[in-house]
Enzyme design. Sequence first.
Site, PDB file in Angstrom:
ATOM      1  N   GLY A  76       3.096   3.076   2.931  1.00 56.27           N
ATOM      2  CA  GLY A  76       2.841   2.428   1.942  1.00 56.27           C
ATOM      3  C   GLY A  76       2.663   1.031   1.884  1.00 56.27           C
ATOM      4  O   GLY A  76       2.698   0.748   3.153  1.00 56.27           O
TER       5      GLY A  76
ATOM      6  N   GLY B 128       3.618  -3.108   0.107  1.00 56.82           N
ATOM      7  CA  GLY B 128       4.077  -3.989  -0.853  1.00 56.82           C
ATOM      8  C   GLY B 128       3.835  -5.127  -0.899  1.00 56.82           C
ATOM      9  O   GLY B 128       2.923  -5.618   0.101  1.00 56.82           O
ATOM     10  N   GLY B 129       4.622  -6.063  -1.426  1.00 54.41           N
ATOM     11  CA  GLY B 129       4.201  -7.386  -1.546  1.00 54.41           C
ATOM     12  C   GLY B 129       4.722  -8.175  -0.309  1.00 54.41           C
ATOM     13  O   GLY B 129       4.138  -9.286   0.070  1.00 54.41           O
ATOM     14  N   PHE B 130       5.365  -7.437   0.604  1.00 54.22           N
ATOM     15  CA  PHE B 130       5.694  -8.140   1.925  1.00 54.22           C
ATOM     16  C   PHE B 130       4.973  -7.633   3.125  1.00 54.22           C
ATOM     17  O   PHE B 130       5.175  -8.235   4.322  1.00 54.22           O
ATOM     18  CB  PHE B 130       7.196  -7.964   2.174  1.00 54.22           C
ATOM     19  N   GLY B 131       4.332  -6.548   2.872  1.00 50.46           N
ATOM     20  CA  GLY B 131       3.534  -6.047   4.016  1.00 50.46           C
ATOM     21  C   GLY B 131       3.521  -4.314   3.828  1.00 50.46           C
ATOM     22  O   GLY B 131       4.162  -3.743   3.268  1.00 50.46           O
TER      23      GLY B 131
ATOM     24  N   VAL C 105       4.437  -0.411   5.630  1.00 42.37           N
ATOM     25  CA  VAL C 105       5.410   0.256   6.141  1.00 42.37           C
ATOM     26  C   VAL C 105       4.770   1.541   6.633  1.00 42.37           C
ATOM     27  O   VAL C 105       4.007   2.370   6.303  1.00 42.37           O
ATOM     28  CB  VAL C 105       6.602   0.713   4.936  1.00 42.37           C
TER      29      VAL C 105
ATOM     30  N   LYS D 203       8.687  -1.827   8.924  1.00 44.84           N
ATOM     31  CA  LYS D 203       8.045  -2.795   7.811  1.00 44.84           C
ATOM     32  C   LYS D 203       7.351  -3.860   8.549  1.00 44.84           C
ATOM     33  O   LYS D 203       7.981  -4.412   9.373  1.00 44.84           O
ATOM     34  CB  LYS D 203       9.030  -3.388   6.838  1.00 44.84           C
TER      35      LYS D 203
ATOM     36  N   ASP E 256      14.927  -8.088  -6.706  1.00 48.85           N
ATOM     37  CA  ASP E 256      13.621  -7.417  -6.875  1.00 48.85           C
ATOM     38  C   ASP E 256      14.240  -6.022  -7.082  1.00 48.85           C
ATOM     39  O   ASP E 256      13.351  -5.279  -6.620  1.00 48.85           O
ATOM     40  CB  ASP E 256      12.724  -7.853  -5.821  1.00 48.85           C
TER      41      ASP E 256
END
Length: 617
Positions: free
Chosen positions: A320, A322-325, A327, A341, A438
């Site tokens: 998947g 997300g906001g940071f990169g 995985v 990640k 978060d």
Amino acid sequence: MEPPYYMSSKSIQLIFLVFLLKNFNAASQLSYVYTNCVDSGNYTQNSLYQENLNQLLSDLSGEASKTDFYNTTNGESPDTIYGTFYCRRDMSQEVCGDCVKSAAQTIVTNCTSQKEAVVWYEECTLRYANRPIMGIDDDDVTGARWTSKVNVSNPDQLEKVLSTKMNSLFEDAAYNDSHLGYATGVAHFPPYPNVYCLVQCSPDILGLPCERCLRRIFRSMVYCCNGGSVWAMFFNINCQMRYDMAPFYTPLASPPSLQESQPSPSPSRSPSPEEVSDPVHGANNDTSTEKSNSNSESLQYSLDTIKYATRNFAVDNRLGEGGFGAVYKGSLPDGQEVAVKRLSEDSRQGIKEFTNEVELVAKLQHRNLVKLLGFCLEREEKLLIYEFVPNLSLDKILFDTNRRKYLDWETRFKIIIGIARGLLYLHVDSRFKIIHRDLKSSNILLDEEMNPKIADFGMARLSDVYSFGVIVLETISGQSNNLFAQSFGHDSLISYVRHTNHHIASRLWNTGRIMELVDPLIGNSFPRPEVLRCIQVGVFCAQEDPSSRPTMESVLLMLLNNSSDIHIQPRLSAVSSSTNMQRQEHITGGQDQFDSQDGNQPYNSDDTSQFTDLYPR
């Protein structure tokens, strides 16, 4: 530095020590490694617990002359004590008995009041605790290691040879019933010309737990000894591993078809002074040094290793984004599954800040946190390597009707309590106090037994207590923020507002319809007071005024309080003005099991809810 000596005025203690020393003069022939006096609580001198401990050690010492593995318990709760020992399988019964007697003496000499301890000799391991320990692959207790100061000339080749040989020994030790957790082998390694290897698990953790224990040790060995030590010994609580360029064990008799071709062994030897490096986990001498777990080198993976593990970040390995990169799922050379990640270029964190944060987060160890194994900082790549958690994230189960129907109330309550315990550890109990910032259901991962593990702590933006309240209400209702709002009659604008659950729950409470919040898929067989208490806590945490929210300490106390009256009486909050509405952001659901999206601002109201004042956060 002189070792501490144990003194007691109680006659049973003197009798116990006399029993150990009587007719025993073999201690000098044994090879002591290390004692870990575990910091998990102390007992009082001359107490019933100490008396039970003395009797237990006496029982273990008596059995060591008959068997190379034994476990027992002694005493009644709350002073029950559990103990076990196992000897290296190539030791004679006489040596095993001598070792266990020496270990029993050493453990009471070095650990004068600790309720849990373990002592390692090369010939045996002895352990006691005030909790069940049999059959548990326990990696929370710090182990020990000794390594040579002398290195081989070709360390990379040594690592490859050891990896191949140790992997085959893991299989033999863990899954071959006739080996009972023990295996040895020889691999060709010029110019020595061979390397001799030994692995062993305590016989009560055979199978997968044994394999996992040994693989953890091998990872530590690779990180520690990448200079290529000519010999090394590693000891964990339930398993051990050793290699040497010279023979050090006696081969066990085995059928001809299984017996390895091995040179004649020499007796087990102790390392020479010029070879020995200081033990990593404290021997009793002034020259010993302890290697900090925060050493970034011990956490660093090579980019080639991670590319191999993820098949060069293959699309079908992608879990998947997300906001940071993104995985990726990966499999390390030793077989361990990991989640990698790959931080995006938008991550502007400097190299120093990145490594400092990794070192800090890696120190956090709790069963309800996803474990950070290490990082890679190479060729413009910033990678974080986590343990792989096999089940989906909480949001993917809660917000899917087909999956959610298997979540009974007992499982949901376990998830709520586990998240609370993980946050309490971050806020209070860890050496480094962390605010997650978060927290949301997509950052809660579930293991094989549906235990929750918090991910992405240390890398985010919002109030933990508020977000915990939201997760509690989502877990009870089985609906996300948007669906939650739509289901209870809010208009389309409010349905996009983050965290409106609090207001809906307050309205249902005031109209006497609070149990309508409960997911119908749970059925009717649930403890109403417990569910009601969780709803109260969820609403209490999700108040708009941060100063009115409880601490996580108070939250856990309330959740575990069996009383139905915890004096939390929420009242309906007024609907926000259009000005406040305009401050809210449209939230899109994350896809990543480590999802981290920004824009999680709490819903604001001009009114305040009434709650009993507990310690505000």
